[in-house]
Enzyme design. Structure first.
Site, PDB file in Angstrom:
ATOM      1  N   ARG A  75      -0.018 -33.210 -77.294  1.00 51.34           N
ATOM      2  CA  ARG A  75       0.145 -33.453 -75.861  1.00 51.34           C
ATOM      3  C   ARG A  75       0.858 -32.291 -75.163  1.00 51.34           C
ATOM      4  NH1 ARG A  75      -2.551 -34.151 -72.359  1.00 51.34           N
ATOM      5  NH2 ARG A  75      -3.526 -35.683 -73.736  1.00 51.34           N
ATOM      6  N   LYS A  94      11.230 -15.213 -42.759  1.00 48.14           N
ATOM      7  CA  LYS A  94      10.358 -16.277 -42.275  1.00 48.14           C
ATOM      8  C   LYS A  94      10.846 -16.789 -40.923  1.00 48.14           C
ATOM      9  CE  LYS A  94       8.404 -19.002 -45.250  1.00 48.14           C
ATOM     10  NZ  LYS A  94       7.052 -18.416 -45.247  1.00 48.14           N
ATOM     11  N   GLU A  99       7.275 -12.631 -41.368  1.00 49.25           N
ATOM     12  CA  GLU A  99       6.259 -13.577 -40.908  1.00 49.25           C
ATOM     13  C   GLU A  99       6.218 -13.601 -39.392  1.00 49.25           C
ATOM     14  OE1 GLU A  99       6.613 -18.272 -40.508  1.00 49.25           O
ATOM     15  OE2 GLU A  99       6.392 -17.674 -42.615  1.00 49.25           O
TER      16      GLU A  99
END
Length: 289
Positions: free
Chosen positions: A100, A167, A197
């Site tokens: 797994r 940003k 940005e």
């Protein structure tokens, strides 16, 4: 294209410890004959691009010394349904105990590589490149970004410390794009790239009006239409002095990415690739020897 082994070993070790818990695989201990050996194959159940084989191999290596793992394809390979991806042979208890963890890494990273490859293929007729973002699952950034490379994409910054990316919230606090750029330029060393940005072409125009030494290296044109992106590219090309590298971002999908690329931008970033790409369906089929 490679992954540093310490990163692989630490991630896989943590995943195995989580899965094995305090007593190990009690299901396999309870049901398998003592000393049983097995052979298994990991097979593709849908078309895609493989990534994560080093982590799958490490899961079987760490679980015990008696397992042989052979990759039948390499990371970055395209596969069709039924393609054999890897072969494993050794003690059945160990093989099933690591199954797994190996598949979790392999299906997740192959899903990222597959999604990236589809994006890259959709814009192959342009010069634009697909890149990822910092929207990664905690602890998995290095391997998720590796999967983007396996799918034909490129990597954005790895963290907050390897480039300056200004940003909208930074700009709001600073008072504007020009003020934010001035602060970043005063802080940055000569090897530190600066990206900023912008949400509007007016913001972009104010950056292009700066002297070369005050301009950013990269400008992110955020959430703009293909029409506005084309205008941004034309402004960049017409500006006096050094042009910026242009990155388009925001709402990128397989249906929209070609139009974005055709605007002439250099990079197209997508957080969806690492944050939300669906796993590739791979399965482990076993036989007792």
């Amino acid at each position: 294209m490679s992954l540093p082994h310490p990163i692989v070993a630490d991630l896989v070790g943590a995943a195995l410890r989580e899965d094995l818990g305090r007593a190990g695989d009690i299901t396999s201990q309870a049901t398998l004959p003592a000393g049983a050996t097995a052979r298994a194959h990991i097979n593709a159940r849908q078309a895609g691009v493989v990534a994560g084989l080093p982590l799958a191999a490490e899961a079987f290596r760490q679980i015990g010394s008696g397992i042989a793992f052979v990759g039948d394809v390499a990371d970055g390979a395209r596969v069709d349904p039924g393609t054999m991806v890897a072969s494993i042979e050794g003690p059945a208890l160990e093989l099933l105990s690591a199954e797994r963890v190996a598949l979790n890494f392999l299906t997740h990273l192959s899903g990222i590589a597959t999604a990236t490859r589809r994006y890259a293929d959709a814009i192959a007729h342009t010069d634009a490149r697909v890149t990822c973002t910092r929207k990664t699952l905690p602890g998995l950034r290095a391997v998720q970004k590796y999967a983007v490379r396996a799918g034909g994409g490129s990597n954005h910054r790895y963290g907050l410390d390897d480039a300056i990316l200004i940003k909208d919230n930074h700009i709001a606090v600073c008072g504007g794009v020009v003020e934010a750029m001035a602060s970043a330029k005063a802080f940055a060393g000569h090897l530190t790239a600066i990206e900023i940005e912008v949400d509007t072409l007016d913001q972009f125009a104010s950056l292009l009006a700066l002297p070369d030494t005050a301009r950013p290296d990269v400008v992110m044109l955020d959430n703009m239409s293909p029409h506005d992106l084309r205008q941004g590219v034309e402004m960049n090309e017409a500006a006096i002095g050094r042009p910026a590298v242009l990155e388009a971002s925001g709402g990128i999908t397989l249906e929209t990415i070609a139009a974005v690329a055709e605007s002439g931008v250099d990079y197209i970033s997508s957080g969806w690739l690492t944050a939300s790409a669906p796993a590739l369906d791979l399965g482990l089929d076993i036989e007792i020897l």
